[in-house]
Design an enzyme around this catalytic site. Sequence first.
Site, short mmCIF file in Angstrom:
data_model
loop_
_atom_site.label_atom_id
_atom_site.label_comp_id
_atom_site.label_asym_id
_atom_site.label_seq_id
_atom_site.Cartn_x
_atom_site.Cartn_y
_atom_site.Cartn_z
N HIS A 10 -2.07 -3.97 5.34
CA HIS A 10 -1.95 -3.57 6.60
C HIS A 10 -2.97 -3.37 7.25
O HIS A 10 -4.06 -2.82 6.76
CB HIS A 10 -0.75 -2.29 6.43
CG HIS A 10 -1.37 -1.11 6.05
ND1 HIS A 10 -1.75 0.04 6.48
CD2 HIS A 10 -1.53 -0.89 4.53
CE1 HIS A 10 -2.42 0.71 6.05
NE2 HIS A 10 -2.10 0.62 4.57
N ASP A 62 0.46 3.83 1.66
CA ASP A 62 0.43 4.30 3.01
C ASP A 62 1.95 4.50 3.49
O ASP A 62 2.81 3.54 3.52
CB ASP A 62 -0.06 3.45 4.04
CG ASP A 62 -0.27 3.88 5.40
OD1 ASP A 62 0.44 4.38 6.11
OD2 ASP A 62 -1.59 3.92 5.80
N ARG A 93 3.27 4.78 6.13
CA ARG A 93 3.91 3.95 7.70
C ARG A 93 4.27 2.55 7.04
O ARG A 93 4.87 1.76 8.02
CB ARG A 93 2.76 4.01 8.45
CG ARG A 93 2.35 5.26 8.84
CD ARG A 93 0.87 5.30 9.80
NE ARG A 93 -0.25 4.85 9.03
CZ ARG A 93 -1.46 4.63 9.31
NH1 ARG A 93 -1.74 4.91 10.54
NH2 ARG A 93 -2.39 4.38 8.48
N CYS A 95 0.79 -1.30 0.01
CA CYS A 95 0.00 0.01 0.02
C CYS A 95 0.73 1.16 -0.11
O CYS A 95 2.02 1.32 0.55
CB CYS A 95 -0.96 0.10 1.39
SG CYS A 95 -2.04 1.31 1.40
N CYS A 102 -5.88 0.59 7.25
CA CYS A 102 -5.70 0.96 5.81
C CYS A 102 -6.74 1.95 5.51
O CYS A 102 -8.05 1.56 5.61
CB CYS A 102 -5.54 -0.37 4.84
SG CYS A 102 -5.40 0.28 3.10
CO CO Z 1 -3.55 1.14 3.09
#
Ligand code: CO
Length: 209
Positions: A98, A44, A46, A42, A101
């Site tokens: 994850h 994302d 993090r 993803c 999300c």
């Molecule tokens: Co995500």
Amino acid sequence: MSELSELLSRNFAWAEKIKSRTPNFFKNLSKRHKPKYLWIGCSDSRTAPDRLLDLPSEEIFVHRNIANMVHSDDASCMSVIQYAVDHLRVDHIVVCGHSCCGGVRAVLEDQTSGPIDQWLRPLSVLKTSISERLQQASVDERSLALTELNVVKQVTNVCGSTTVKTAWEQGKKLSVHGWLFDIRTGILRDLLGEINSAEMAASIHKQYF
Ligand code: CO
């Protein structure tokens, strides 16, 4: 100093620090690109794979998008898989979802619009089966269940790609994996074990969908 000038200064300091420790580092880096792993994750911020695997970034070939989707008509993702398998000859492809999300949560709460809505449409289909099964569950539980099912679905999409099917037909050593990263603990979980043949991929598809 503007924020971005600060970034350039940080880059300069970083390169100088590495060169002071290992004078030939960048010269050697420029000569070799041989990652063992393809990571499909993803966007994302993090969930950067080199950070959570504690590996140098040059060891992981990376493709990331919102909610780690693998669409068979996405030329970007399909090219990455083709290049990774046929040219870089990676041994492993990992699809990693994850917890927490934003893409998964948006689908669960019917809050997608515009291009994101189109991008995440396959997740809406999975959501229907999750919702029937987990009517009593909390939002967090449903979100995690949808994230896990999505990883399995995207793993089967990787296995169904022309590149991976051809690699297996030719007897190449190539494994596909589905993992889940829990942002709350920092720990990765293997959801499916090692998938290394079309038969195994078909059996997982049958089991879940
Ligand atoms: Co995500």
